[in-house]
Design a protein around this motif. Structure first.
Motif, mmCIF file in Angstrom:
data_model
loop_
_atom_site.group_PDB
_atom_site.id
_atom_site.type_symbol
_atom_site.label_atom_id
_atom_site.label_comp_id
_atom_site.label_asym_id
_atom_site.label_seq_id
_atom_site.Cartn_x
_atom_site.Cartn_y
_atom_site.Cartn_z
ATOM 1 N N PRO A 1 0.758 -1.392 0.000
ATOM 2 C CA PRO A 1 -0.051 0.048 -0.028
ATOM 3 C C PRO A 1 0.686 1.091 0.105
ATOM 4 C CG PRO A 1 -0.830 -1.527 1.594
ATOM 5 C CD PRO A 1 0.501 -2.208 1.050
ATOM 6 N N ALA A 2 2.009 1.274 0.690
ATOM 7 C CA ALA A 2 2.702 2.387 0.884
ATOM 8 C C ALA A 2 3.335 2.765 -0.734
ATOM 9 C CB ALA A 2 3.954 2.162 1.786
ATOM 10 N N LYS A 3 3.693 1.600 -1.519
ATOM 11 C CA LYS A 3 4.316 2.229 -2.824
ATOM 12 C C LYS A 3 3.271 2.143 -3.632
ATOM 13 C CE LYS A 3 9.029 0.303 -1.632
ATOM 14 N NZ LYS A 3 9.009 -1.077 -0.846
ATOM 15 N N LYS A 4 2.225 1.218 -3.623
ATOM 16 C CA LYS A 4 1.032 1.278 -4.966
ATOM 17 C C LYS A 4 -0.028 1.710 -4.470
ATOM 18 C CE LYS A 4 3.933 -1.093 -7.529
ATOM 19 N NZ LYS A 4 4.647 -0.560 -8.694
ATOM 20 N N ARG A 5 -0.129 2.846 -3.804
ATOM 21 C CA ARG A 5 -1.475 3.332 -3.360
ATOM 22 C C ARG A 5 -2.594 3.552 -4.116
ATOM 23 N NH1 ARG A 5 -4.111 7.994 -3.241
ATOM 24 N NH2 ARG A 5 -2.719 9.095 -4.647
ATOM 25 N N ARG A 6 -2.084 4.170 -5.297
ATOM 26 C CA ARG A 6 -3.206 4.326 -6.335
ATOM 27 C C ARG A 6 -3.820 3.222 -7.022
ATOM 28 N NH1 ARG A 6 -0.882 8.805 -10.211
ATOM 29 N NH2 ARG A 6 -2.947 7.908 -11.622
ATOM 30 N N GLN A 7 -3.060 2.164 -7.368
ATOM 31 C CA GLN A 7 -3.359 0.887 -7.954
ATOM 32 C C GLN A 7 -4.004 0.055 -6.856
ATOM 33 O OE1 GLN A 7 0.540 0.717 -9.378
ATOM 34 N NE2 GLN A 7 0.243 -1.394 -10.207
ATOM 35 N N LEU A 8 -3.917 0.373 -5.589
ATOM 36 C CA LEU A 8 -4.623 -0.339 -4.461
ATOM 37 C C LEU A 8 -5.992 0.286 -4.449
ATOM 38 C CD1 LEU A 8 -4.766 -2.635 -2.279
ATOM 39 C CD2 LEU A 8 -3.737 -0.934 -0.786
ATOM 40 N N ALA A 9 -5.891 1.614 -4.275
ATOM 41 C CA ALA A 9 -7.305 2.229 -4.184
ATOM 42 C C ALA A 9 -8.358 2.039 -5.209
ATOM 43 C CB ALA A 9 -6.926 3.905 -4.232
ATOM 44 N N THR B 1 -6.761 18.246 10.138
ATOM 45 C CA THR B 1 -7.711 17.541 10.662
ATOM 46 C C THR B 1 -7.771 15.892 10.040
ATOM 47 O OG1 THR B 1 -8.839 18.307 8.746
ATOM 48 C CG2 THR B 1 -9.260 19.616 10.508
ATOM 49 N N GLY B 2 -6.795 15.734 9.370
ATOM 50 C CA GLY B 2 -6.803 14.382 8.967
ATOM 51 C C GLY B 2 -7.860 14.057 7.522
ATOM 52 N N GLU B 3 -8.257 15.107 7.067
ATOM 53 C CA GLU B 3 -9.096 15.065 5.903
ATOM 54 C C GLU B 3 -8.520 14.587 4.760
ATOM 55 O OE1 GLU B 3 -12.951 17.653 4.595
ATOM 56 O OE2 GLU B 3 -11.732 18.647 5.987
ATOM 57 N N LEU B 4 -7.200 14.906 4.802
ATOM 58 C CA LEU B 4 -6.640 14.402 3.568
ATOM 59 C C LEU B 4 -6.402 12.995 3.376
ATOM 60 C CD1 LEU B 4 -4.063 15.713 1.903
ATOM 61 C CD2 LEU B 4 -2.715 14.815 3.469
ATOM 62 N N ASP B 5 -6.869 12.053 4.230
ATOM 63 C CA ASP B 5 -7.244 10.828 3.863
ATOM 64 C C ASP B 5 -8.126 10.536 2.741
ATOM 65 O OD1 ASP B 5 -5.825 10.659 6.202
ATOM 66 O OD2 ASP B 5 -7.386 9.701 7.505
ATOM 67 N N THR B 6 -9.168 11.188 2.785
ATOM 68 C CA THR B 6 -10.282 11.186 1.726
ATOM 69 C C THR B 6 -9.629 11.143 0.255
ATOM 70 O OG1 THR B 6 -11.627 12.355 3.252
ATOM 71 C CG2 THR B 6 -12.637 11.731 1.122
ATOM 72 N N PHE B 7 -8.681 12.338 0.308
ATOM 73 C CA PHE B 7 -8.031 12.309 -1.159
ATOM 74 C C PHE B 7 -6.854 10.978 -1.101
ATOM 75 C CE2 PHE B 7 -9.331 16.426 0.327
ATOM 76 C CZ PHE B 7 -10.051 16.947 -1.010
ATOM 77 N N LEU B 8 -6.338 10.637 -0.263
ATOM 78 C CA LEU B 8 -5.307 9.443 -0.298
ATOM 79 C C LEU B 8 -6.103 8.227 -0.764
ATOM 80 C CD1 LEU B 8 -3.162 10.334 2.654
ATOM 81 C CD2 LEU B 8 -2.232 10.472 0.193
ATOM 82 N N LEU B 9 -7.478 8.351 -0.392
ATOM 83 C CA LEU B 9 -7.895 6.870 -0.639
ATOM 84 C C LEU B 9 -8.454 6.857 -2.023
ATOM 85 C CD1 LEU B 9 -9.974 6.558 2.673
ATOM 86 C CD2 LEU B 9 -8.064 4.825 1.884
ATOM 87 N N GLN B 10 -8.429 7.608 -2.877
ATOM 88 C CA GLN B 10 -8.722 7.743 -4.144
ATOM 89 C C GLN B 10 -7.590 7.528 -5.341
ATOM 90 O OE1 GLN B 10 -10.946 11.422 -4.506
ATOM 91 N NE2 GLN B 10 -12.776 10.467 -3.517
ATOM 92 N N PRO B 11 -7.802 6.496 -6.418
ATOM 93 C CA PRO B 11 -6.884 6.187 -7.067
ATOM 94 C C PRO B 11 -6.310 7.453 -8.089
ATOM 95 C CG PRO B 11 -9.037 5.449 -8.010
ATOM 96 C CD PRO B 11 -9.058 5.954 -6.783
ATOM 97 N N VAL B 12 -6.314 8.531 -7.856
ATOM 98 C CA VAL B 12 -5.892 9.677 -8.578
ATOM 99 C C VAL B 12 -4.546 10.372 -7.860
ATOM 100 C CG1 VAL B 12 -8.033 9.874 -9.995
ATOM 101 C CG2 VAL B 12 -7.723 11.034 -7.630
ATOM 102 N N PRO B 13 -3.907 11.231 -8.847
ATOM 103 C CA PRO B 13 -2.907 11.708 -8.035
ATOM 104 C C PRO B 13 -3.256 12.746 -6.982
ATOM 105 C CG PRO B 13 -2.505 11.855 -10.376
ATOM 106 C CD PRO B 13 -3.907 11.333 -10.284
ATOM 107 N N VAL B 14 -2.648 12.881 -5.908
ATOM 108 C CA VAL B 14 -3.324 13.367 -4.570
ATOM 109 C C VAL B 14 -3.214 14.856 -4.838
ATOM 110 C CG1 VAL B 14 -2.952 13.573 -2.113
ATOM 111 C CG2 VAL B 14 -2.110 11.846 -3.102
ATOM 112 N N LEU B 15 -2.272 15.578 -5.292
ATOM 113 C CA LEU B 15 -2.103 17.121 -5.100
ATOM 114 C C LEU B 15 -3.220 17.496 -6.341
ATOM 115 C CD1 LEU B 15 -1.179 19.594 -3.876
ATOM 116 C CD2 LEU B 15 1.120 19.356 -5.363
#
Lengths: 330, 268
Positions: A88-96, B99-113
């Motif tokens: 997960p740390a390396k392939k976050r997007r693929q996993l997501a 607030t940790g709301e960044l989680d929502t963005f990190l959970l999606q399969p697109v570039p974060v920024l």
């Protein structure tokens, strides 16, 4: 098939330490002291495909930290994780793209817009093809009974309605694993029941692996096959829920009604939960006294009208496990 | 090929966010219109101030004519507007981290920024964008050269404004809430962009050509309008791209330090 494999996983956080008072505040500004806190400490476990796993623990036990590492939000300090064969740390997007998440405290839906707009955005983000999206949405709308809610701005939905939409949103891309962090928090009994049924249904229909954290013993009792208990960052128990209920504690709850007035029971290994003239609820430790003995005792005058024997509620079992671990004897 | 599909994905995401943001704002129609026109009127008062100043000082102030100052204003206002229409959410980065709301963005399969940047808009920014365009048309007329440089300047300016904010907010990963720092830095950027650059000297002058690159927002485009030079154009483009890369690299390095949190929040 294994779909989650965790080995010797550790996560430490560094926090600033400050003693009480203004002088100490100044001191900590000039020369800050740090302490490391081990949120998750050397845990290992595996989850099979199609399993429904409960991850239980008190506040601050390390549940959320673990789930955040499994989903790639946090990077482990040590140890290894493989989810669907990915790190997960390396392939976050693929996993997501292959997992769904519902974090009770965070929303995927846009507050000012109706769910259907958020669904459309999520379908784009997860690259769900248009026709597949339509049929998937129809299916979820029917299953979650959210047809009437689709066009209402999320801010106007009740919590129960919102949670149903949140879970539906997390399933749009047909995830292989669904992570649920406190999905029933704050819901009333009827809605809780409904949500549990839905989770079970998804698991059965699509063999979706469910990884669930909850404070609610009911969630675990009603939907999970296996429970893992974490406390102070360590796994203190990993058992099937069935085994947990029947073996871990040799406890039974006996409730009895009487035709005539009775005297309170007094026996070693029997605790009175409630006792009136014509009824009693007893907590029986079967290691100390057998069920048979208790029943003979309370029915000896022949005035027993009704009797039921139950397992103790899950809540109590978990509480007991925590007490035992706190005392240092898991 | 990979870059191309990535870029296409990000562009699609921005388009989707753009529409969604707009419809989210249109939920409140009256407020939408009031904010847009309010901002345009607010900006117009500043022109009046400059008009008075030139009336007292004569044709030049610090080597700039009234027309020059209006160019600085037009570019800055439109660039500010474009940045806030597309990437308004940049201002929430510190808050998302805390607030940790960044989680929502990190959970999606697109570039974060890009996912964060696109997820919010400012309504009044439309007023800023349109204001700059109208101002330029009134003061500078319809010269093709001026307009080409203006459009480029607005686009690059929007990128530079956004990147300055990314850099400042990313500090939150390292030193805790940097929201105040970011808003101060951003105000400096705007102020430096709308005054003649000759009035700045020493360290400030170095700053506006480096870490707080206000010069690249408005002063360099003005120089190109008055005296076009391919070398200056190349430096301008290279700087904008370099600055973009720098801010992204800094953010992703900071992200490794992200600790998440558990505040109870809704996504607005």
């Amino acid at each position: 098939m294994r779909c989650i494999e965790v080995k010797d996983l550790t996560k430490t956080f560094t926090t600033k330490v400050k003693q009480e008072g203004f002088k100490q505040s100044l001191k900590s500004m000039i020369k800050p002291e740090y302490a490391t806190v081990e949120a998750v400490s050397n845990i290992s476990f595996t989850v099979d495909e199609g399993e429904i796993m409960a991850f239980i623990g008190p506040n601050g036990a390390g549940k959320s930290t673990t789930i955040k590492m499994l989903t790639g939000i946090l990077h482990p300090t040590d140890g290894s994780i493989s989810v669907l064969g990915l790190d997960p740390a390396k392939k976050r997007r693929q996993l997501a793209a292959q997992i769904g998440t519902v974090f009770g405290q965070k929303s995927q839906l846009w507050f000012h817009l109706p769910p259907t707009d958020s669904f459309r955005l999520l379908a784009d983000i997860y690259e769900v093809p248009k026709d597949e999206y339509t049929s998937r949405l129809n299916y979820l709308v029917e299953m979650f009974d959210i047809g009437d809610l689709l066009k209402t701005p999320v801010r106007k939905l009740s919590l129960g309605q919102r949670v149903r939409c949140e879970i539906a949103a997390s399933l749009l891309h047909q995830p292989k694993i669904l992570f649920l962090d406190e999905p029933t928090i704050g819901l009333d009994v009827v809605v809780k029941q409904k949500i549990r049924e839905l989770i079970l249904h998804i698991n059965k229909e699509y063999n979706t692996t469910i990884f669930l954290t909850s404070h609610d013993a009911g969630d675990i009792e009603k939907i999970c096959k296996r429970a893992m208990i974490i406390d102070h960052g360590k796994i203190v128990l990993d058992e099937s829920v069935k085994k947990l209920k029947y073996d871990y504690l040799n406890m039974k709850i006996i409730s009895a009604r009487f035709f005539e007035k009775q005297k309170p029971v007094s026996m070693d290994g029997v605790k009175i939960i409630k006792s009136t003239d014509y009824a009693a609820s007893l907590h029986v430790d079967t290691e100390k006294v057998s069920i048979n003995e208790v029943i003979s005792m309370i029915s000896k005058d022949g005035n027993l009208a009704d009797i039921t024997i139950n397992d103790p509620p899950m809540e109590e079992i978990i509480l007991d496990i925590f007490k035992k671990t706190a005392a240092g004897a898991p | 090929m990979f870059m191309y599909t990535e870029a296409k994905k990000i562009l699609r995401l921005f388009t989707r966010y753009f529409k969604l943001n707009l419809s989210s704002q249109m939920e409140y129609r009256a407020s939408f219109l009031v904010q847009v026109f309010g901002m345009a009127i607010n900006n117009a008062t500043f022109i009046f101030f400059w008009w008075l100043a030139f009336g007292v000082a004569g044709e030049y102030i610090a080597g700039y004519t009234f027309k020059d100052i209006m160019f600085l204003w037009a570019v800055t206002s439109s660039a500010f507007g474009l940045a806030h229409i597309l990437f308004y959410n940049v201002h929430r980065i510190s808050n998302l981290i805390i607030t940790g709301e960044l989680d929502t963005f990190l959970l999606q399969p697109v570039p974060v920024l890009p996912n964060i940047l696109g997820a919010g808009t400012s309504v009044s920014a439309w007023g800023d964008l349109v204001y700059g365009v109208v101002l330029l048309a009134i003061v500078w007329g319809l010269s093709a050269k001026v307009w080409i440089i203006f459009v480029l300047a607005v686009m690059l300016g929007a990128v530079i404004f956004t990147c300055v904010n990314i850099l400042a907010h990313t500090l939150t990963f390292y030193i805790g809430n940097a929201e105040m720092i970011a808003s101060t830095v951003f105000e400096f950027m705007i102020s430096f962009s709308i005054y003649p650059d000759k009035i700045f000297s020493g360290i400030v002058r170095i700053l506006i050509y480096s870490l707080l690159p206000a010069a690249f927002i408005s002063h360099i485009p003005l120089r190109l309008v008055k005296d076009f030079n391919i070398g200056t154009l190349a430096i301008w483009l290279a700087f904008a791209i370099g600055f973009l890369v720098l801010s992204f690299v800094f953010f992703y390095r900071g992200l490794r330090k992200y600790e998440s949190g558990n505040l109870i929040v809704t996504r607005m």
